[in-house]
Design an enzyme around this catalytic site. Sequence first.
Site, mmCIF file in Angstrom:
data_model
loop_
_atom_site.group_PDB
_atom_site.id
_atom_site.type_symbol
_atom_site.label_atom_id
_atom_site.label_comp_id
_atom_site.label_asym_id
_atom_site.label_seq_id
_atom_site.Cartn_x
_atom_site.Cartn_y
_atom_site.Cartn_z
ATOM 1 N N VAL A 276 16.683 35.544 91.305
ATOM 2 C CA VAL A 276 17.681 36.039 92.274
ATOM 3 C C VAL A 276 17.698 37.568 92.383
ATOM 4 O O VAL A 276 18.298 38.107 93.315
ATOM 5 C CB VAL A 276 19.111 35.520 91.965
ATOM 6 C CG1 VAL A 276 19.178 34.014 92.075
ATOM 7 C CG2 VAL A 276 19.621 36.014 90.610
ATOM 8 N N TYR B 271 28.882 43.319 80.965
ATOM 9 C CA TYR B 271 29.097 41.942 81.443
ATOM 10 C C TYR B 271 30.387 41.856 82.267
ATOM 11 O O TYR B 271 30.377 41.432 83.422
ATOM 12 C CB TYR B 271 29.128 40.992 80.244
ATOM 13 C CG TYR B 271 29.339 39.543 80.640
ATOM 14 C CD1 TYR B 271 28.309 38.818 81.217
ATOM 15 C CD2 TYR B 271 30.563 38.910 80.433
ATOM 16 C CE1 TYR B 271 28.494 37.483 81.584
ATOM 17 C CE2 TYR B 271 30.750 37.588 80.795
ATOM 18 C CZ TYR B 271 29.713 36.874 81.366
ATOM 19 O OH TYR B 271 29.902 35.564 81.738
HETATM 20 N N1 LIG Z 1 29.291 29.846 79.039
HETATM 21 C C1 LIG Z 1 30.421 30.527 79.095
HETATM 22 O O1 LIG Z 1 31.209 30.536 78.140
HETATM 23 C C2 LIG Z 1 30.769 31.280 80.356
HETATM 24 C C3 LIG Z 1 32.060 31.833 80.463
HETATM 25 C C4 LIG Z 1 32.411 32.525 81.620
HETATM 26 C C5 LIG Z 1 31.493 32.678 82.645
HETATM 27 N N2 LIG Z 1 30.230 32.149 82.511
HETATM 28 C C6 LIG Z 1 29.303 32.353 83.626
HETATM 29 O O2 LIG Z 1 28.854 31.105 84.107
HETATM 30 C C7 LIG Z 1 27.502 31.224 84.580
HETATM 31 C C8 LIG Z 1 26.639 30.179 83.888
HETATM 32 O O3 LIG Z 1 26.765 30.351 82.477
HETATM 33 P P1 LIG Z 1 26.050 29.386 81.432
HETATM 34 O O4 LIG Z 1 26.818 29.480 80.180
HETATM 35 O O5 LIG Z 1 25.793 28.058 82.050
HETATM 36 O O6 LIG Z 1 24.686 30.194 81.239
HETATM 37 P P2 LIG Z 1 23.252 29.709 80.729
HETATM 38 O O7 LIG Z 1 22.656 30.882 80.051
HETATM 39 O O8 LIG Z 1 23.348 28.418 79.980
HETATM 40 O O9 LIG Z 1 22.484 29.438 82.111
HETATM 41 C C9 LIG Z 1 22.247 30.466 83.027
HETATM 42 C C10 LIG Z 1 21.082 30.060 83.893
HETATM 43 O O10 LIG Z 1 20.812 31.169 84.794
HETATM 44 C C11 LIG Z 1 19.413 31.321 84.885
HETATM 45 N N3 LIG Z 1 19.061 32.670 85.290
HETATM 46 C C12 LIG Z 1 19.159 33.819 84.556
HETATM 47 N N4 LIG Z 1 18.663 34.854 85.237
HETATM 48 C C13 LIG Z 1 18.258 34.365 86.433
HETATM 49 C C14 LIG Z 1 17.622 34.953 87.572
HETATM 50 N N5 LIG Z 1 17.323 36.263 87.599
HETATM 51 N N6 LIG Z 1 17.329 34.173 88.637
HETATM 52 C C15 LIG Z 1 17.611 32.845 88.610
HETATM 53 N N7 LIG Z 1 18.182 32.225 87.555
HETATM 54 C C16 LIG Z 1 18.489 32.988 86.481
HETATM 55 C C17 LIG Z 1 18.906 31.002 83.475
HETATM 56 O O11 LIG Z 1 17.523 30.700 83.478
HETATM 57 C C18 LIG Z 1 19.789 29.821 83.087
HETATM 58 O O12 LIG Z 1 19.222 28.587 83.445
HETATM 59 C C19 LIG Z 1 27.080 32.649 84.294
HETATM 60 O O13 LIG Z 1 27.225 33.431 85.460
HETATM 61 C C20 LIG Z 1 28.048 33.098 83.217
HETATM 62 O O14 LIG Z 1 28.227 34.483 83.220
HETATM 63 C C21 LIG Z 1 29.863 31.452 81.405
#
Ligand SMILES: NC(=O)c1ccc[n+]([C@@H]2O[C@H](COP(=O)([O-])OP(=O)(O)OC[C@H]3O[C@@H](n4cnc5c(N)ncnc54)[C@H](O)[C@@H]3O)[C@@H](O)[C@H]2O)c1
Length: 255
Positions: A70, A162
Site C-alpha cells: 500500500v 504509531y
Molecule cells: N492488534 C492490536 O492490538 C491492534 C490494536 C489497535 C489497532 N490495531 C490496528 O489494526 C490493524 C491490523 O492489526 P493486526 O493486529 O491484525 O496486525 P497484523 O500485524 O497481524 O497484520 C497486519 C497485516 O498488514 C500487512 N501489511 C503490513 N504492511 C503492509 C503494506 N505495506 N502493504 C500491504 N499490507 C501490509 C501485514 O503483512 C499483515 O498481514 C493495524 O492497522 C493495527 O495498527 C491493532
Amino acid sequence: MAVDTFVGAKLLADKTTIITGAARGIGAAIARCFAAAGSLVIAVDLNEPAELAFSIEAEGGNVVPVALDVTDHELVKSTIERLAAEYAPCDILVNNAGIIAREIIENLSYEKWCSIMDVNLNGAFNMCKAVVPFMQERRSGTILNITSIAGKMGDITASPAYGTSKGAVNTLTRSLARQLAKYSITVNAVAPHAVETDMSAEWSQEKRKAVIESIPLKRLAHPDEIAEAALFLVSPNARFITGEVLNVNGGALMD
Ligand SMILES: NC(=O)c1ccc[n+]([C@@H]2O[C@H](COP(=O)([O-])OP(=O)(O)OC[C@H]3O[C@@H](n4cnc5c(N)ncnc54)[C@H](O)[C@@H]3O)[C@@H](O)[C@H]2O)c1
C-alpha cells in the site's frame, strides 16, 4: 425507512470490498466476516493471501487475493484500476494494513518514524486516492479506517510514531467524511485497543496483565469483535453515520 436485520443477513450482497492487510489478524477477520455477509472480498497484502482465500472459498465466500504494497502510490493506483475493470469498482474500502514500533523517542530513528508513517498514514491515503474517483462517479461508497486507541490517547505501549500515525488517520477520516459527503460517500474509523493478534502476542506476560487490568471489561478483544463493528459501519444500517471514530476497546477509553 426499513432497517436491515443485522444478524445472519447478507448485508453486503452485491458489494465489492477491498481490505488491506488482509492476510492475518484483524484484516483476515474482516475479510471472513464481509465475505459471509455476501461481499466479494478483494484481499490485499504484501504477499498474496492465498491461505485466507482458500478458507473463505471453503466457506462459500467470494474472494480475490492480491499482492500489493500500500506504500507504492503508482502501483496502488494501477492495481485499483485493473481490479475495477476485471471485477467491479470498489464499493467499500477498509484500510487495515498497519505496522507498529515499540521504540520510545530516544531510540526512535528517523527511518523508523518514516516507515510507520508510510504504511499507516500514506498507505491509507494512497488507497483512498485510488478508490475515491470510482465512488464519486457512482455517487456512493464507504471507507473504513482501522486506527487505534493510541490515535486518541497517545501511545501507551508503542512508539510515538504509531499513535501519531493513527491520530492522523482519524483526522483523514473526518476530513474525507466532510469533503465526500456531497457524493453520498461515508468515511468512518474503528479504534480498537488491544486485540488478540500477532501484534499483541509479542508482549511479555507482565505487560499483558497490566493492559488487561486497564480495560474495564478485563480482556483483550477478539479480532471478530473488531470485524463485527466494521461490518456495522459499512452496512446500510450505518448509512447516516460519517466522520465517526468508533471505540471498540472494552471501555478503556470513553470519549
Ligand atoms: N492488534 C492490536 O492490538 C491492534 C490494536 C489497535 C489497532 N490495531 C490496528 O489494526 C490493524 C491490523 O492489526 P493486526 O493486529 O491484525 O496486525 P497484523 O500485524 O497481524 O497484520 C497486519 C497485516 O498488514 C500487512 N501489511 C503490513 N504492511 C503492509 C503494506 N505495506 N502493504 C500491504 N499490507 C501490509 C501485514 O503483512 C499483515 O498481514 C493495524 O492497522 C493495527 O495498527 C491493532
